[in-house]
Design an enzyme around this catalytic site. Structure first.
Site, PDB file in Angstrom:
ATOM      1  N   SER A 128       0.813  -1.213   0.000  1.00 35.83           N
ATOM      2  CA  SER A 128       0.000   0.000   0.000  1.00 35.83           C
ATOM      3  C   SER A 128       0.848   1.265   0.000  1.00 35.83           C
ATOM      4  O   SER A 128       0.504   2.254  -0.647  1.00 35.83           O
ATOM      5  CB  SER A 128      -0.938   0.005   1.213  1.00 35.83           C
ATOM      6  OG  SER A 128      -1.830  -1.084   1.161  1.00 35.83           O
ATOM      7  N   HIS A 179       0.775   4.929   4.612  1.00 35.07           N
ATOM      8  CA  HIS A 179      -0.014   5.585   3.577  1.00 35.07           C
ATOM      9  C   HIS A 179       0.390   7.053   3.422  1.00 35.07           C
ATOM     10  O   HIS A 179       0.624   7.533   2.310  1.00 35.07           O
ATOM     11  CB  HIS A 179      -1.499   5.492   3.914  1.00 35.07           C
ATOM     12  CG  HIS A 179      -2.063   4.128   3.702  1.00 35.07           C
ATOM     13  ND1 HIS A 179      -3.418   3.885   3.643  1.00 35.07           N
ATOM     14  CD2 HIS A 179      -1.471   2.923   3.536  1.00 35.07           C
ATOM     15  CE1 HIS A 179      -3.629   2.597   3.446  1.00 35.07           C
ATOM     16  NE2 HIS A 179      -2.460   1.990   3.390  1.00 35.07           N
TER      17      HIS A 179
END
Length: 261
Positions: A128, A179
């Site tokens: 991610s 993230h």
């Protein structure tokens, strides 16, 4: 930029080899670790997970190896699918070497930040951070390099990044720092990575040539398929653009699952 027009896996590999190889690595590692549950797979999982205590003891490879490991088939599939959607345009624009540096470098930067901020017992895995790194490059293009991205793609990126950031804080079991610093590092590295880049065009890539009529005749020739040529953007795609965006957002909703062990 985000509508795939390739006719086969073989053609996709020919056009975007780096994206294809990364997805192949993701699938292969999941296959031997989770599906077959092989002992060698368990060793790879044990020594590959990003554990801060291990990095502190000199196991520096744990900064990079978590990028290719996933916690289950859904985690692997959604991250790989996101790469297939958003990676090809950047691979064409940046070139193979710069794309590899972008993908691995943004995720590694996020993992280094995690090491310095999170506790020694903190453990994480997943791609991610790398996918968010690609988002950061796109965001930079939207703001500072409008010559590299069309208005429609800019709107799609705006919606996706907004939803992705919101869900980062709403869903549990997500590496928030991974993230945030993934997208931040992509934004910071973008000026260097985009130097000399050209705007993406799905028709700029060479495609296998089909011989539809005699090539050894220098005179006027008739192309039997000239009446069947497809429009560059099929009408069905234009009419269903909203649903395409919704589908991408649905994928991103599950993008960050199981980032933290």
């Amino acid at each position: 930029m985000f509508i795939r027009t390739e006719r086969s896996v073989k053609e996709f590999f020919q056009l975007y080899p780096v994206v294809t190889i990364i997805v192949g690595i993701n699938i292969f590692l999941w296959f031997i670790i989770d599906f077959l549950n092989l002992q060698i797979g368990q060793y790879i999982q044990f020594f590959g997970v990003g554990i801060n205590a291990g990095i502190a003891q000199g196991e520096w490879w744990r900064i990079f190896t978590p990028i290719f490991l996933h916690a289950g088939v859904l985690h692997m599939l959604f991250n790989s699918f996101s790469l297939v959607l958003f990676g090809p345009a950047l691979e064409q624009m940046l070139g193979k070497i710069k794309f590899i540096l972008a993908y691995v470098g943004t995720a590694a930067t996020a993992n280094i930040v995690i090491y310095f901020i999170e506790s020694p017992t903190y453990a994480h895995l997943g791609a991610s951070g790398a996918v968010f790194g690609l988002f950061g490059i796109y965001v930079y293009m939207v703001i500072f390099r409008k010559d590299l991205i069309d208005q429609s793609s800019s709107q799609i990126i705006g919606v996706i990044v907004a939803i992705a950031l919101v869900m980062t804080f709403l869903r549990g079991n997500i590496s928030v720092l991974g993230h945030l610093f993934g997208i931040f590092s992509g934004f910071i590295y973008a000026p260097l990575l985009l130097a000399g880049a050209r705007s993406y065009s799905p028709w700029a890539q060479p495609r296998p040539r089909k011989r539809t009529y005699a090539d050894d005749d220098d005179g006027p020739q008739f192309d039997p398929n000239r009446w069947n040529r497809k429009k560059k953007i099929p009408e069905g795609i234009r009419k269903n653009k909203l649903w395409i965006i919704v589908g991408i957002i649905a994928v991103l909703w599950l993008l960050g699952q199981a980032n933290i062990l």
